[in-house]
Design an enzyme around this catalytic site. Structure first.
Site, PDB file in Angstrom:
ATOM      1  N   HIS A 217       5.418   3.671  -2.829  1.00 47.11           N
ATOM      2  CA  HIS A 217       5.549   3.658  -1.371  1.00 47.11           C
ATOM      3  C   HIS A 217       5.458   2.248  -0.817  1.00 47.11           C
ATOM      4  CE1 HIS A 217       1.106   4.145  -1.954  1.00 47.11           C
ATOM      5  NE2 HIS A 217       1.029   3.308  -0.931  1.00 47.11           N
TER       6      HIS A 217
ATOM      7  N   HIS B 128       1.357  -3.249   2.617  1.00 48.12           N
ATOM      8  CA  HIS B 128       1.372  -3.390   1.152  1.00 48.12           C
ATOM      9  C   HIS B 128       2.522  -2.581   0.553  1.00 48.12           C
ATOM     10  CE1 HIS B 128      -1.248   0.290   1.528  1.00 48.12           C
ATOM     11  NE2 HIS B 128      -0.597   0.682   0.441  1.00 48.12           N
TER      12      HIS B 128
ATOM     13  N   GLU C 185      -0.361  -2.687  -4.426  1.00 42.90           N
ATOM     14  CA  GLU C 185      -1.169  -1.569  -4.926  1.00 42.90           C
ATOM     15  C   GLU C 185      -0.507  -1.057  -6.194  1.00 42.90           C
ATOM     16  OE1 GLU C 185      -1.093   1.803  -2.247  1.00 42.90           O
ATOM     17  OE2 GLU C 185      -2.842   2.723  -3.167  1.00 42.90           O
TER      18      GLU C 185
HETATM   19 CO    CO Z   1      -0.838   2.619  -0.425  1.00 41.98          CO
END
Ligand code: CO
Length: 134
Positions: free
Chosen positions: A7, A79, A130
């Site tokens: 994502h 992020h 991440e």
């Molecule tokens: Co995230």
């Protein structure tokens, strides 16, 4: 080592407006809003064919998203998240290469109930990254 883009997370000052933009203007498939008190955010997932967008609104001023919005009042990309098959071996490789894992250095359970870590933006071309085991 990294697999799919899981994502892209976008910090937003107003989740309702952001959700309407994705749903009505961009015509995307959006989830209901979900509160994640452990992460200090309220989130909506935008489901795209090949990945997801996470819209993040802080639920209190101590949230890291609050700090980000202070610097980016209109919102912005917070992020990006890549999938890895084995997060522990990813961590040991990254640490060996000099990358810094934020927090305790050990995986936490992320917004999707799976182990995640965050890497220091200064070690990742200025982008908060991440990694999620998936
Ligand atoms: Co995230």
């Amino acid at each position: 080592m990294i697999g799919q883009l899981n994502h892209v997370a976008i910090a937003v000052p107003d989740l309702e407006i952001a959700t309407k933009f994705y749903k009505n203007t961009l015509g995307a498939n959006v989830s209901d809003a979900l509160e994640l008190p452990d992460h200090g955010v309220k989130t909506v997932f935008v489901k795209l064919q090949n990945t997801k967008i996470e819209l993040l609104e802080p639920i209190d001023s101590s949230s890291p998203i609050s700090k980000f919005l202070h610097e980016h009042p209109n919102g912005g990309i917070h992020h990006i998240c890549y999938q890895v098959e084995d997060i522990k071996s990813a961590i040991s490789k990254l640490v060996k290469e000099g990358a810094r894992v934020l927090g305790t250095g050990k995986p936490d359970i992320g917004a999707h109930g799976k182990p995640v870590i965050f890497l220091h933006p200064k070690d990742c071309l200025g982008t908060l990254v991440e990694l999620e085991e998936a």
